[in-house]
Structure formats: C-alpha cells, structure tokens
Design a protein around this motif. Structure first.
Motif, PDB file in Angstrom:
ATOM      1  N   LEU A 174       0.839  -1.200   0.000  1.00  0.00           N
ATOM      2  CA  LEU A 174       0.000   0.000   0.000  1.00  0.00           C
ATOM      3  C   LEU A 174       0.871   1.245   0.000  1.00  0.00           C
ATOM      4  N   LEU A 175       1.898   1.231   0.841  1.00  0.00           N
ATOM      5  CA  LEU A 175       2.823   2.363   0.982  1.00  0.00           C
ATOM      6  C   LEU A 175       4.220   1.812   1.227  1.00  0.00           C
ATOM      7  N   ALA A 176       5.203   2.288   0.461  1.00  0.00           N
ATOM      8  CA  ALA A 176       6.578   1.834   0.642  1.00  0.00           C
ATOM      9  C   ALA A 176       7.398   2.901   1.356  1.00  0.00           C
ATOM     10  N   GLY A 177       8.262   2.460   2.248  1.00  0.00           N
ATOM     11  CA  GLY A 177       9.210   3.378   2.872  1.00  0.00           C
ATOM     12  C   GLY A 177       8.599   4.448   3.739  1.00  0.00           C
ATOM     13  N   VAL A 178       7.589   4.071   4.496  1.00  0.00           N
ATOM     14  CA  VAL A 178       6.876   5.050   5.333  1.00  0.00           C
ATOM     15  C   VAL A 178       7.455   5.060   6.743  1.00  0.00           C
ATOM     16  N   GLN A 179       7.536   6.252   7.339  1.00  0.00           N
ATOM     17  CA  GLN A 179       7.978   6.296   8.734  1.00  0.00           C
ATOM     18  C   GLN A 179       7.033   7.062   9.649  1.00  0.00           C
ATOM     19  N   SER A 180       5.976   7.640   9.095  1.00  0.00           N
ATOM     20  CA  SER A 180       4.986   8.314   9.938  1.00  0.00           C
ATOM     21  C   SER A 180       3.609   8.236   9.296  1.00  0.00           C
ATOM     22  N   LEU A 181       2.600   8.139  10.146  1.00  0.00           N
ATOM     23  CA  LEU A 181       1.209   8.172   9.696  1.00  0.00           C
ATOM     24  C   LEU A 181       0.424   9.123  10.587  1.00  0.00           C
ATOM     25  N   ILE A 182      -0.537   9.808   9.990  1.00  0.00           N
ATOM     26  CA  ILE A 182      -1.481  10.616  10.761  1.00  0.00           C
ATOM     27  C   ILE A 182      -2.888  10.112  10.460  1.00  0.00           C
ATOM     28  N   PHE A 183      -3.647   9.860  11.524  1.00  0.00           N
ATOM     29  CA  PHE A 183      -5.053   9.477  11.398  1.00  0.00           C
ATOM     30  C   PHE A 183      -5.912  10.657  11.840  1.00  0.00           C
ATOM     31  N   GLU A 184      -6.781  11.107  10.963  1.00  0.00           N
ATOM     32  CA  GLU A 184      -7.756  12.144  11.307  1.00  0.00           C
ATOM     33  C   GLU A 184      -9.117  11.462  11.406  1.00  0.00           C
ATOM     34  N   LEU A 185      -9.627  11.345  12.614  1.00  0.00           N
ATOM     35  CA  LEU A 185     -10.844  10.576  12.879  1.00  0.00           C
ATOM     36  C   LEU A 185     -12.016  11.538  13.075  1.00  0.00           C
ATOM     37  N   TYR A 186     -13.057  11.342  12.281  1.00  0.00           N
ATOM     38  CA  TYR A 186     -14.178  12.281  12.213  1.00  0.00           C
ATOM     39  C   TYR A 186     -15.429  11.752  12.924  1.00  0.00           C
ATOM     40  N   ALA A 187     -16.338  12.681  13.220  1.00  0.00           N
ATOM     41  CA  ALA A 187     -17.681  12.312  13.662  1.00  0.00           C
ATOM     42  C   ALA A 187     -18.399  11.630  12.492  1.00  0.00           C
ATOM     43  N   VAL A 188     -19.411  10.802  12.818  1.00  0.00           N
ATOM     44  CA  VAL A 188     -20.000   9.925  11.798  1.00  0.00           C
ATOM     45  C   VAL A 188     -21.528   9.919  11.745  1.00  0.00           C
ATOM     46  N   ASP A 189     -22.176  10.498  12.726  1.00  0.00           N
ATOM     47  CA  ASP A 189     -23.598  10.223  12.928  1.00  0.00           C
ATOM     48  C   ASP A 189     -24.316  11.490  13.401  1.00  0.00           C
ATOM     49  N   ASN A 190     -25.667  11.417  13.404  1.00  0.00           N
ATOM     50  CA  ASN A 190     -26.487  12.579  13.793  1.00  0.00           C
ATOM     51  C   ASN A 190     -27.395  12.278  14.975  1.00  0.00           C
ATOM     52  N   THR A 191     -27.105  11.236  15.735  1.00  0.00           N
ATOM     53  CA  THR A 191     -27.893  10.678  16.853  1.00  0.00           C
ATOM     54  C   THR A 191     -29.032   9.785  16.362  1.00  0.00           C
ATOM     55  N   GLY A 192     -29.327   9.778  15.070  1.00  0.00           N
ATOM     56  CA  GLY A 192     -30.390   8.923  14.553  1.00  0.00           C
ATOM     57  C   GLY A 192     -29.859   7.619  13.988  1.00  0.00           C
ATOM     58  N   GLY A 193     -28.558   7.347  14.199  1.00  0.00           N
ATOM     59  CA  GLY A 193     -27.951   6.140  13.654  1.00  0.00           C
ATOM     60  C   GLY A 193     -27.647   6.259  12.180  1.00  0.00           C
ATOM     61  N   GLN A 194     -27.714   7.481  11.659  1.00  0.00           N
ATOM     62  CA  GLN A 194     -27.516   7.694  10.220  1.00  0.00           C
ATOM     63  C   GLN A 194     -26.109   8.198   9.921  1.00  0.00           C
ATOM     64  N   MET A 195     -25.375   7.415   9.120  1.00  0.00           N
ATOM     65  CA  MET A 195     -24.041   7.832   8.694  1.00  0.00           C
ATOM     66  C   MET A 195     -24.127   9.091   7.854  1.00  0.00           C
ATOM     67  N   ARG A 196     -23.248  10.052   8.189  1.00  0.00           N
ATOM     68  CA  ARG A 196     -23.161  11.298   7.418  1.00  0.00           C
ATOM     69  C   ARG A 196     -21.704  11.641   7.237  1.00  0.00           C
TER      70      ARG A 196
END
Ligand SMILES: [Ca+2]
Ligand SMILES: [Ca+2]
Ligand SMILES: [Ca+2]
Length: 248
Positions: A174-196
C-alpha cells in the motif's frame, strides 16, 4: 544511465498512479465480532500516538486512561467499560474529532485496518478517517478519505462493529518506505444512527454533497492496525513451509 534510471522511475510512477487505494467495510452483529482479526504485532502495536493541534480530546464519558490512546494500539477490542476509544462529539463542521500521529522505523505497509463499534449498536459504529503518510517524518501526503459506509446508511440495533480495511488493489504494498502516519478521525452520525459525512455542502475529498448536515456524533475507535509487508525472510520461510506441506 541517468536517462534509463529516470525512465524506470517514470514508469514506476505511472504504474503507481494506476494502482488504486481502495477500502472494504465489514460489519459484525456484536461489538466484539472482529476481535479475532485484531493485529497484535503490527507496525504501531503498543505505540502511544501523539495528539496533534486540533485534536479535541475525548468524550467526557470516556474517563479510563486505557480507553484513550493506548486503546488504539493495545491489540484488543472493546474493554469492559464499554467506552473504549470513544471520541469527543461536536467537532467543528469539516474538522476531525481526533488527530493522532504515529512514528516508527521505516517500513513498507501492506494495509491499514480501522476497527470501530459500540455495544449500543447505533451510528457510533461507523467510521470516517483521513490518513496521511510521510516518507521523511516531515512532509505528509494524503493517502485518502475513508468513509466506512455510504452517507444515509442507518444502523439501529443491527451492527455492533465495523472493520474498514484499506489496501492497494494492484499491489501487496500500500505504501513503501513510510515512517509516519497521521489518522484524522471524524464524527459519523447525527444521533439517529444515520451515517453522514463531516461536511456541509460539497465533501472536498469526494466532490459530492451528501445532502445531509455534518455529522456530530463520534465513533468508538477500538483499534488501528498498520500491517507491514512481510519480510523476504518470512516469505522464504512461508515458501519453505508450503514446500514441506506439498512433500507430505
Ligand atoms: Ca484496542
Ligand atoms: Ca494492533
Ligand atoms: Ca454533508
């Protein structure tokens, strides 16, 4: 010679460009459905990530230190608290709830898995993540935007977990020669169980407006797995093992 090398590099780039980074999503009925698939010796196993500026900490209900950064890389799924990896709600529109960086000795990566879920089997089981990578530890490029399910997907009592697997559909690397990763984790829902998606209007990653206001309910992130490309020695042993099996 230089021209030949340049040509080889150009062809290599062209081939790389044609290969696509893709992701698949699996859902399980329980928050623990994918526990057996969690990697315990992956690239970031046991590493405590660094929270970057813009990180919003954790949901106020998530008070156990072991349910915070250590939970992302501890090799286990949801803990008895039921609040493992619960991110903060109400990030600003278009901004992630959590931004975490991992640094490690240079490695080639075969795939990345993101495991989320919730005992409550609601919208918090979904995930939306932007991943960035660096070859030098300083300059980062986006790997992509990965939304577990199409916007509008509703989960009310059906799924307890979500496993997103990211890989290259044309290569074992997937990625060659990598030494750092950043994960940006987002909100996903509206309280109704609906992915947005986390945006109002056009999503800058997909170019599509999902027609829904930005998500503000965040997931529980049980584990982030970064799977290394197997070492040649390991491949050799594997081949040897196959030979031995065949002879039997
Ligand atoms: Ca974990
Ligand atoms: Ca792991
Ligand atoms: Ca939207």
């Amino acid at each position: 010679m230089k021209k030949v090398l340049a040509l080889i590099a150009a062809v290599g780039l062209a081939l790389t460009a044609q290969a696509a980074v893709v992701h698949t999503t699996q859902h399980g009925p329980l928050s623990t459905s994918f526990d057996a698939q969690i990697a315990v010796n992956d690239v970031i196993a046991g590493i405590i990530g660094t929270e970057l500026p813009g990180d919003l900490g954790w949901h106020p209900a998530n008070g156990d230190p072991l349910d915070k950064l250590p939970a992302f890389t501890d090799g286990i799924g949801i803990r008895p608290t039921g609040l493992t990896g619960l991110l903060n709600d109400f990030p600003p529109v278009g901004a992630p709830a959590k931004i975490v960086r991992y640094d490690f000795p240079t490695v080639s990566i075969a795939g990345i898995n993101i495991l989320t879920g919730n005992n409550g089997r609601d919208g918090r089981v979904f995930s939306t993540t932007v991943i960035r990578y660096s070859l030098d530890g300083t300059n980062f490029a986006p790997l992509g935007y990965f939304q577990s399910d199409p916007s509008g997907t509703i989960n009310q009592g059906t799924w307890g977990s979500t496993l997103v697997s990211i890989y290259d559909d044309a290569s074992g690397t997937l990625l060659a020669g990598v030494q750092s990763l950043i994960f940006e984790l987002y909100a996903v829902d509206n309280t109704g169980g609906q992915m947005r998606d986390p945006f109002d209007g056009i999503n800058p990653w997909t170019g599509v407006d999902d027609g829904l206001t930005a998500a503000f309910v965040s997931p529980l992130v049980f584990e982030l797995d970064v799977i290394a490309v197997p070492e040649p020695a390991a491949l050799g042993l594997l081949a040897l093992g196959v030979l031995v099996l065949r002879r039997r």
